[in-house]
Design a protein around this motif. Structure first.
Motif, short mmCIF file in Angstrom:
data_model
loop_
_atom_site.label_atom_id
_atom_site.label_comp_id
_atom_site.label_asym_id
_atom_site.label_seq_id
_atom_site.Cartn_x
_atom_site.Cartn_y
_atom_site.Cartn_z
N GLU A 73 -39.78 100.43 34.10
CA GLU A 73 -40.49 100.72 32.86
C GLU A 73 -39.72 101.77 32.06
OE1 GLU A 73 -44.90 102.34 31.41
OE2 GLU A 73 -44.46 101.94 33.53
N GLY A 74 -39.62 101.54 30.76
CA GLY A 74 -38.92 102.47 29.88
C GLY A 74 -37.44 102.19 29.76
N HIS A 75 -36.94 101.19 30.50
CA HIS A 75 -35.51 100.86 30.45
C HIS A 75 -35.21 100.11 29.16
CE1 HIS A 75 -31.56 99.38 31.66
NE2 HIS A 75 -31.62 100.18 32.73
N PRO A 76 -34.13 100.43 28.43
CA PRO A 76 -33.81 99.70 27.19
C PRO A 76 -33.45 98.24 27.52
CG PRO A 76 -32.00 101.16 27.80
CD PRO A 76 -33.15 101.51 28.70
N PRO A 77 -33.68 97.33 26.58
CA PRO A 77 -33.37 95.92 26.84
C PRO A 77 -31.87 95.68 26.95
CG PRO A 77 -34.00 96.26 24.54
CD PRO A 77 -34.27 97.55 25.24
N MET A 78 -31.48 94.83 27.90
CA MET A 78 -30.08 94.47 28.11
C MET A 78 -30.02 92.98 28.36
SD MET A 78 -28.65 97.61 30.50
CE MET A 78 -28.70 99.31 29.91
N ASP A 79 -29.03 92.31 27.73
CA ASP A 79 -28.96 90.85 27.85
C ASP A 79 -27.63 90.42 28.45
OD1 ASP A 79 -29.73 88.24 27.68
OD2 ASP A 79 -29.27 88.04 25.54
N ALA A 80 -26.55 90.42 27.66
CA ALA A 80 -25.23 90.01 28.17
C ALA A 80 -24.74 91.02 29.21
CB ALA A 80 -24.24 89.89 27.02
N PHE A 81 -24.01 90.53 30.23
CA PHE A 81 -23.58 91.39 31.34
C PHE A 81 -22.17 91.03 31.76
CE2 PHE A 81 -22.96 91.94 35.92
CZ PHE A 81 -23.26 93.29 36.08
N LEU A 82 -21.38 92.08 32.07
CA LEU A 82 -20.04 91.88 32.60
C LEU A 82 -19.80 92.95 33.67
CD1 LEU A 82 -17.23 90.58 32.67
CD2 LEU A 82 -16.57 92.10 30.77
N GLY A 83 -19.55 92.50 34.90
CA GLY A 83 -19.28 93.43 36.01
C GLY A 83 -17.93 93.13 36.62
N VAL A 84 -17.09 94.18 36.77
CA VAL A 84 -15.73 94.01 37.28
C VAL A 84 -15.47 95.07 38.35
CG1 VAL A 84 -13.28 94.11 36.69
CG2 VAL A 84 -14.92 93.09 35.09
N PRO A 85 -14.95 94.68 39.52
CA PRO A 85 -14.62 95.69 40.55
C PRO A 85 -13.41 96.52 40.15
CG PRO A 85 -13.93 93.51 41.27
CD PRO A 85 -14.68 93.30 39.99
N VAL A 86 -13.44 97.79 40.52
CA VAL A 86 -12.32 98.70 40.30
C VAL A 86 -11.67 98.94 41.66
CG1 VAL A 86 -11.60 100.99 39.52
CG2 VAL A 86 -13.48 99.80 38.35
N ARG A 87 -10.41 98.51 41.80
CA ARG A 87 -9.72 98.60 43.08
C ARG A 87 -8.79 99.82 43.11
NH1 ARG A 87 -10.24 93.94 46.03
NH2 ARG A 87 -11.11 92.17 44.89
#
Length: 505
Positions: A73-87
């Motif tokens: 609750e209270g979290h801003p809306p988020m739609d598109a997502f990109l997650g990349v590992p940092v090695r």
């Protein structure tokens, strides 16, 4: 975020062991909103999927992915997502998360760009880590060199204190504690520096489950992030990251050096632990050097004392004895008045010989370490108690006391002598006090004689009653003679054999 026009971004640092996130650094959400959201992500749901897959994840709509856990609750809306590992090298240090692209869903070009950025970031992080390790090693190396140099100038008794003082001054820590084994199941704090150090000094705490016990058992440096990582101990409340360093002298455990940072401070790194272990090994060698130097000093002192005692016995005493015999021969050839004067000087020479023999025995005793023999303990009592007497009481020894007087009997002799001398100082107003301690025919005798005013009638004799009881319990006797020209004489005599009743006193 600037490269791909993302509104929100975050870097999740993977916890040791790869289970969840250790830290979550976010950008784009203001402080008020972050406070309303409450607990930061720990690596569940879609964020956990990036950790588990160790591969990029790109989604046009977050909510449509079954791995998405939703928002609090209270979290801003988020739609598109990109997650990349940092090695970082072959390891995944963390994951870069981007959401809410300004141009809509992230493109394949955006993904390639972020992957390239993550690779560059990995190199930068690896360089920063190597730099931190180098700085850590430098700090520990300086500390080790400083401690080793300082230990070359101290005595064996203050080695652990020097270690604690120098480590606390050079390593970024808030509390330094040295704890030594105390009995079979406890530790005792001998040295502490930092906040609350005064309340820790001398504290005894159970060893079971503590970081100190783990370090001493494994003979390696042991670390804890905070209180949840170790058994709680009442002497170190609210401790943050902590490292316990075992200190050994050969196979002998001397204690544990514990260094702690405040709650919320950065944890100690693997490099810290490696250097702490190397420091412990170097400290152990230095302690051995200090002990060897102390042993050499004691040996040299013992040799000097033995030489002086030998010279006193072989030269001084023999010459005095010869002078006494010559005077006695002369005494037989002169008139009565001169003969009396000569005999008085012969008696003085005999007294001087007794005094020198006492000194010879004391010198021959040398430095006996922690356990003193009966003769040394009695001399200590005379030195301690006789501050109120002038001149100092004369004490003479005869017989092999140190060989035949067992420790429990020595305890009684010390107690009896202390009581007698204390009474003399408080009540007798004596000018001279003579003490003789000897053993002959299996009987130990302690006699204390003064020229004071004697014991008045009706005086309380509780102290003298106690020493009489000590004699009776050992099958001996105590005689007290008071009055006349010689003041008071107390003679305490018991068998030298350690009988069954000896332990009861």
């Amino acid at each position: 975020m600037r490269l791909v026009d993302a509104r929100y971004g975050a870097l999740g640092v993977i916890a040791p062991g790869g289970q969840g996130l250790e830290r979550f650094i976010h950008v784009g959400i203001d402080a008020v909103t972050a406070e309303q959201i409450g607990q930061l992500p720990t690596g569940k749901g879609l964020l956990g999927a990036v950790i588990a897959d160790r591969a990029p994840i790109r989604l046009a709509h977050l909510a449509t992915d079954p791995r998405s856990a939703g928002f609090p609750e209270g979290h801003p809306p988020m739609d598109a997502f990109l997650g990349v590992p940092v090695r970082v090298g072959d390891q995944v240090y963390g994951n870069l998360y981007l959401t809410q692209g300004a141009r809509g869903p992230f493109s394949a070009d955006d993904e390639e760009l972020v992957i390239a950025l993550a690779a560059t970031a990995g190199i930068a992080i690896e360089n920063a880590r190597l730099y931190d390790i180098a700085k850590t090693r430098e700090i520990w190396s300086v500390t080790t060199a400083d401690v080793m140099a300082a230990m070359l100038e101290v005595s064996g008794e203050s080695v652990l204190e020097v270690i604690a003082e120098r480590v606390g001054a050079l390593i970024d820590v808030d509390l330094v504690v040295v704890a030594v084994p105390h009995g079979n199941d406890d530790f005792r704090v001998t040295t502490a520096s930092g906040p609350g150090a005064a309340s820790l000094q001398g504290r005894v705490f159970p060893a079971a489950g503590t970081l100190a016990a783990r370090a001493l058992a494994t003979q390696r440096a042991a670390s804890a992030v905070g209180e949840a990582d170790q058994a709680p101990v009442d002497w170190q409340p609210g401790s943050g990251p902590t490292v316990a360093i075992p200190l050994y002298s050969g196979p002998e455990p001397l204690g544990v050096l514990t260094i702690s940072r405040r709650l919320g401070a950065p944890p100690f790194t693997d490099a810290d632990l490696d250097m702490a272990f190397a420091f412990a090994a170097q400290a152990g060698v230095a302690i051995e050097v200090v002990r060897a130097r102390e042993d050499r000093r004691r040996l040299d002192t013992a040799r000097d004392r033995a030489r002086i005692a030998r010279d006193l016995h072989d030269h001084v005493i023999q010459r005095l004895f010869g002078a006494g015999l010559s005077l006695q021969a002369v005494s037989a050839t002169v008139d009565a008045e001169a003969s009396a004067a000569i005999e008085a000087q012969v008696d003085a020479i005999d007294a001087a010989i007794k005094d020198i023999r006492t000194v010879v025995f004391a010198l021959g005793a040398g430095e006996r370490g922690r356990t003193k023999r009966a003769r040394d303990r009695l001399l200590d009592v005379v030195s301690e108690v006789s501050a109120g007497l002038s001149p100092t009481p004369r004490i003479a020894f005869s017989g092999p006391l140190d060989s035949l007087v067992h420790p429990s009997l020595a305890d009684d002799l010390v107690a009896v002598l202390r009581e007698c001398l204390t009474n003399t100082i408080r009540h007798a107003d004596a000018h001279t006090v003579e003490i003789s301690v000897g053993i002959a025919d299996g009987l130990v005798t302690l006699a204390v004689e003064d020229d004071g005013r004697g014991i008045p009638d009706g005086a309380r004799l509780s102290g003298l009653a106690n020493i009489t009881e000590r004699a009776l319990l050992r099958g001996g006797a105590c005689t007290i003679t008071s009055g006349g020209a010689r003041g008071t004489r107390i003679e305490w005599s018991v068998p030298a054999t350690d009988g069954p009743e000896s332990g009861s006193t």
